[in-house]
Scaffold this active site. Structure first.
Site, mmCIF file in Angstrom:
data_model
loop_
_atom_site.group_PDB
_atom_site.id
_atom_site.type_symbol
_atom_site.label_atom_id
_atom_site.label_comp_id
_atom_site.label_asym_id
_atom_site.label_seq_id
_atom_site.Cartn_x
_atom_site.Cartn_y
_atom_site.Cartn_z
ATOM 1 N N GLY A 106 -4.321 -10.805 16.573
ATOM 2 C CA GLY A 106 -5.882 -10.234 17.585
ATOM 3 C C GLY A 106 -6.413 -10.508 16.242
ATOM 4 C CG ASP B 211 9.475 -14.903 9.100
ATOM 5 O OD1 ASP B 211 9.722 -13.815 8.182
ATOM 6 O OD2 ASP B 211 9.468 -14.785 10.882
ATOM 7 C CG LEU B 212 5.610 -12.039 6.283
ATOM 8 C CD1 LEU B 212 5.386 -10.813 6.381
ATOM 9 C CD2 LEU B 212 4.415 -12.238 5.424
ATOM 10 C CB SER C 224 0.682 -5.011 15.017
ATOM 11 O OG SER C 224 0.446 -5.878 15.929
ATOM 12 C CG ASN D 68 -4.710 4.976 13.351
ATOM 13 O OD1 ASN D 68 -4.245 6.332 14.048
ATOM 14 N ND2 ASN D 68 -4.978 4.217 13.327
ATOM 15 C CE1 TYR E 169 2.027 -1.636 12.788
ATOM 16 C CE2 TYR E 169 1.282 0.826 13.277
ATOM 17 C CZ TYR E 169 0.604 -0.828 13.152
ATOM 18 O OH TYR E 169 -0.270 -1.124 12.589
#
Length: 269
Positions: free
Chosen positions: A15, A49-50, A73, A110, A138
């Site tokens: 997104g 992929d990472l 995320s 945050n 996360y």
């Protein structure tokens, strides 16, 4: 400092990545796109992929800077967070070091400080050096990313701006989000400042617009040259009418992380 021209954008199909694909080229950047998901209509995007170190190093080769948005995320089992957000971010930094890339913008969150009590009344805004208190696996992975960025600056002179992003959508969708909203336009302005500011070393900033109901300091972000132009207050009347004001007696409203601080966390929020 002249802006780097070729920027690797990881998480380009997500997104936020999709929003930045549309906005960053106006600042003069040529984007190299990387995502585990293919991007329709972009045949030269890198689909990998990472965990694929060879593909990652090839993607990094020759770029002037990296905006690292890739990873999970949302909250997920620790094993998935470990692979995507922790090991994946390490792989990215190693590729950057090996290829001599000197500037990274890291999408922190945050939620690295999610259990920090939100300011109320005349309380001061929350500074970036507030102790980290992640609210999820996360959020914990974002703390790791910030520490990794510091290590690679101290050890390898790779500069990073870690942006603790609030909520970047076209408009806020909750009363909580009125305080943490980062408009897409301001996000692009902040990323541009993070890419072009001089001598950042490892700098942590909060990522939000100039919201009337702001919870945290933007002074560090402004020191990079960031000048936010948007304010969520234009959406406040409608959202408050629908949802009511935040309730200081509601545990969900007590901390920066909102519903993320419940046990178990309620997603999405």
């Amino acid at each position: 400092m002249p802006p780097p021209r070729t920027v690797l954008l990881t998480g380009a199909a997500g997104g936020l990545g999709t929003l930045m694909r549309g906005l960053l080229p106006a600042y003069g950047y040529e984007l190299r796109l990387f995502d585990a998901t293919s991007i329709e209509g972009v045949p030269d995007a890198i689909t990998a992929d990472l965990a694929d170190k060879e593909a990652l190093r090839k993607a990094v080769r020759g770029v002037d800077a990296i905006i690292h948005l890739a990873g999970i995320s949302l909250e997920a089992p620790f094993e998935k967070i470990l692979r995507a957000n922790i090991e994946g971010t390490y792989n990215l930094y190693e590729a950057a070091r090996e290829e001599g890339v000197e500037r990274i913008v890291f999408a922190s969150s945050n939620h690295a400080v999610g259990f920090t009590p939100r300011p109320q009344g005349d309380d001061p805004l929350i500074p970036v050096d507030t102790p980290r208190r992640p609210d999820t696996f996360y959020g914990l992975s974002k703390c790791f990313g910030e520490d990794l960025a510091q290590l690679y600056w101290d050890l390898h002179s790779v500069q990073t701006v870690s942006v603790r992003i609030g909520s970047c959508f076209m408009e806020p969708t909750s009363v909580r989000m009125l305080s943490v909203w980062l408009s897409p336009g301001d996000c692009a302005r902040l990323f541009h400042a993070a890419l072009t500011a001089e001598n950042v070393g490892h700098t942590v900033v909060y990522g939000s617009s100039a919201n009337t109901r702001l919870w945290w300091e933007l002074s560090t972000a402004r020191s990079l040259g960031y000048e936010p132009q948007d304010d969520s207050e234009q959406y406040a009347e409608k959202l408050v009418a629908e949802q009511g004001e935040l309730d200081p007696d509601n545990p969900d409203h007590a901390y920066l992380g909102g519903h993320f601080t419940t046990n178990p966390p309620r997603w999405p929020y």
